[in-house]
Scaffold this motif. Structure first.
Motif, PDB file in Angstrom:
ATOM      1  N   CYS A   9     -19.725  15.746  -5.971  1.00 48.09           N
ATOM      2  CA  CYS A   9     -19.931  15.201  -4.631  1.00 48.09           C
ATOM      3  C   CYS A   9     -20.972  16.038  -3.907  1.00 48.09           C
ATOM      4  N   ASP A  10     -21.694  15.413  -2.993  1.00 47.03           N
ATOM      5  CA  ASP A  10     -22.690  16.155  -2.238  1.00 47.03           C
ATOM      6  C   ASP A  10     -22.150  16.650  -0.899  1.00 47.03           C
ATOM      7  N   ALA A  11     -20.860  16.414  -0.655  1.00 47.76           N
ATOM      8  CA  ALA A  11     -20.168  16.931   0.532  1.00 47.76           C
ATOM      9  C   ALA A  11     -18.729  17.224   0.124  1.00 47.76           C
ATOM     10  N   GLN A  12     -18.133  18.254   0.681  1.00 45.96           N
ATOM     11  CA  GLN A  12     -16.747  18.575   0.336  1.00 45.96           C
ATOM     12  C   GLN A  12     -15.852  17.379   0.621  1.00 45.96           C
ATOM     13  N   CYS A  13     -14.932  17.099  -0.313  1.00 48.08           N
ATOM     14  CA  CYS A  13     -14.103  15.911  -0.190  1.00 48.08           C
ATOM     15  C   CYS A  13     -12.754  16.127  -0.853  1.00 48.08           C
ATOM     16  N   SER A  14     -11.874  15.158  -0.684  1.00 53.22           N
ATOM     17  CA  SER A  14     -10.599  15.113  -1.394  1.00 53.22           C
ATOM     18  C   SER A  14     -10.556  13.814  -2.173  1.00 53.22           C
ATOM     19  N   VAL A  15      -9.896  13.856  -3.360  1.00 53.68           N
ATOM     20  CA  VAL A  15      -9.838  12.681  -4.225  1.00 53.68           C
ATOM     21  C   VAL A  15      -8.418  12.422  -4.694  1.00 53.68           C
ATOM     22  N   SER A  16      -8.188  11.159  -5.054  1.00 49.35           N
ATOM     23  CA  SER A  16      -6.907  10.733  -5.602  1.00 49.35           C
ATOM     24  C   SER A  16      -7.198   9.681  -6.666  1.00 49.35           C
ATOM     25  N   PHE A  17      -6.351   9.628  -7.704  1.00 46.70           N
ATOM     26  CA  PHE A  17      -6.524   8.694  -8.814  1.00 46.70           C
ATOM     27  C   PHE A  17      -5.371   7.713  -8.883  1.00 46.70           C
ATOM     28  N   ALA A  66      -7.118   8.240  -1.038  1.00 41.84           N
ATOM     29  CA  ALA A  66      -7.220   9.679  -0.815  1.00 41.84           C
ATOM     30  C   ALA A  66      -6.966  10.011   0.647  1.00 41.84           C
ATOM     31  N   THR A  67      -6.363  11.174   0.867  1.00 41.10           N
ATOM     32  CA  THR A  67      -6.200  11.729   2.208  1.00 41.10           C
ATOM     33  C   THR A  67      -6.736  13.155   2.172  1.00 41.10           C
ATOM     34  N   THR A  68      -6.839  13.788   3.300  1.00 44.49           N
ATOM     35  CA  THR A  68      -7.318  15.167   3.320  1.00 44.49           C
ATOM     36  C   THR A  68      -6.295  16.122   2.718  1.00 44.49           C
ATOM     37  N   SER A  69      -5.110  15.631   2.375  1.00 44.51           N
ATOM     38  CA  SER A  69      -4.112  16.436   1.651  1.00 44.51           C
ATOM     39  C   SER A  69      -4.228  16.264   0.130  1.00 44.51           C
ATOM     40  N   SER A  70      -5.080  15.348  -0.312  1.00 45.62           N
ATOM     41  CA  SER A  70      -5.277  15.114  -1.745  1.00 45.62           C
ATOM     42  C   SER A  70      -6.097  16.252  -2.360  1.00 45.62           C
ATOM     43  N   ALA A  87      -6.486   1.541 -18.254  1.00 41.82           N
ATOM     44  CA  ALA A  87      -5.435   1.403 -17.239  1.00 41.82           C
ATOM     45  C   ALA A  87      -5.967   0.941 -15.880  1.00 41.82           C
ATOM     46  N   SER A  88      -7.249   0.586 -15.810  1.00 39.90           N
ATOM     47  CA  SER A  88      -7.876   0.133 -14.559  1.00 39.90           C
ATOM     48  C   SER A  88      -7.777   1.173 -13.448  1.00 39.90           C
ATOM     49  N   TYR A  89      -7.842   2.461 -13.819  1.00 38.78           N
ATOM     50  CA  TYR A  89      -7.802   3.521 -12.823  1.00 38.78           C
ATOM     51  C   TYR A  89      -9.093   3.540 -12.010  1.00 38.78           C
ATOM     52  N   LYS A  90      -8.960   4.018 -10.787  1.00 37.02           N
ATOM     53  CA  LYS A  90     -10.066   4.218  -9.866  1.00 37.02           C
ATOM     54  C   LYS A  90      -9.925   5.609  -9.285  1.00 37.02           C
ATOM     55  N   ILE A  91     -10.960   6.078  -8.613  1.00 32.49           N
ATOM     56  CA  ILE A  91     -10.895   7.305  -7.843  1.00 32.49           C
ATOM     57  C   ILE A  91     -11.156   6.944  -6.390  1.00 32.49           C
ATOM     58  N   SER A  92     -10.330   7.483  -5.515  1.00 41.38           N
ATOM     59  CA  SER A  92     -10.500   7.290  -4.074  1.00 41.38           C
ATOM     60  C   SER A  92     -10.988   8.621  -3.514  1.00 41.38           C
ATOM     61  N   VAL A  93     -11.867   8.559  -2.526  1.00 42.81           N
ATOM     62  CA  VAL A  93     -12.487   9.772  -1.985  1.00 42.81           C
ATOM     63  C   VAL A  93     -12.569   9.696  -0.466  1.00 42.81           C
ATOM     64  N   ILE A  94     -12.391  10.847   0.185  1.00 40.15           N
ATOM     65  CA  ILE A  94     -12.519  10.961   1.633  1.00 40.15           C
ATOM     66  C   ILE A  94     -13.149  12.321   1.953  1.00 40.15           C
ATOM     67  N   ALA A  95     -13.963  12.370   2.986  1.00 38.73           N
ATOM     68  CA  ALA A  95     -14.549  13.653   3.418  1.00 38.73           C
ATOM     69  C   ALA A  95     -13.431  14.598   3.850  1.00 38.73           C
ATOM     70  N   ASN A  96     -13.595  15.862   3.522  1.00 36.03           N
ATOM     71  CA  ASN A  96     -12.622  16.884   3.904  1.00 36.03           C
ATOM     72  C   ASN A  96     -13.355  18.167   4.234  1.00 36.03           C
ATOM     73  N   PRO A  97     -13.930  18.193   5.443  1.00 36.15           N
ATOM     74  CA  PRO A  97     -14.744  19.370   5.815  1.00 36.15           C
ATOM     75  C   PRO A  97     -13.932  20.639   5.912  1.00 36.15           C
TER      76      PRO A  97
END
Length: 105
Positions: A60-68, A74-78, A95-105
């Protein structure tokens, strides 16, 4: 001030590399597919991974949190990912998995 688009770059792989027949902790090129997810507008998910994908590389080009998952949010607790440091994850094949992402400064 100029707003910067926050992006997560995803490379999908079938297997780990085995140069000269020796299994190594590297991804086997070529990629199955690449995705780019823009999360500058808030939490966002990728498309489902290719049915052949076993491993992904993310950076990522910015700090983030991810969930699969199949419908992740994703939340900032991920799981926290620092900017500009690639990370590899194994994902369930087909399994049709995805990744979810959110900024987490």
């Amino acid at each position: 001030s100029h707003a910067h688009a926050a992006k997560l770059y995803i490379s999908e792989y079938v297997s780990i590399g085995a140069p000269a027949g020796i299994i190594a902790q590297i991804a086997q090129e070529p990629v199955v597919t690449d995705q780019t997810v823009d999360f500058s507008g808030g939490v966002t998910s990728s498309a489902a991974f290719n049915s052949k994908t076993n491993y992904i590389r993310v950076i990522c080009d910015a700090q983030c949190s991810v969930s699969f998952g199949t419908a992740p949010t994703a939340t900032t607790s991920s799981k926290l990912l620092p900017a500009l440091l690639p990370e590899y994850f194994a994902v369930p094949k087909g399994a049709s998995y995805k990744i979810s992402v959110i900024a987490n400064p």
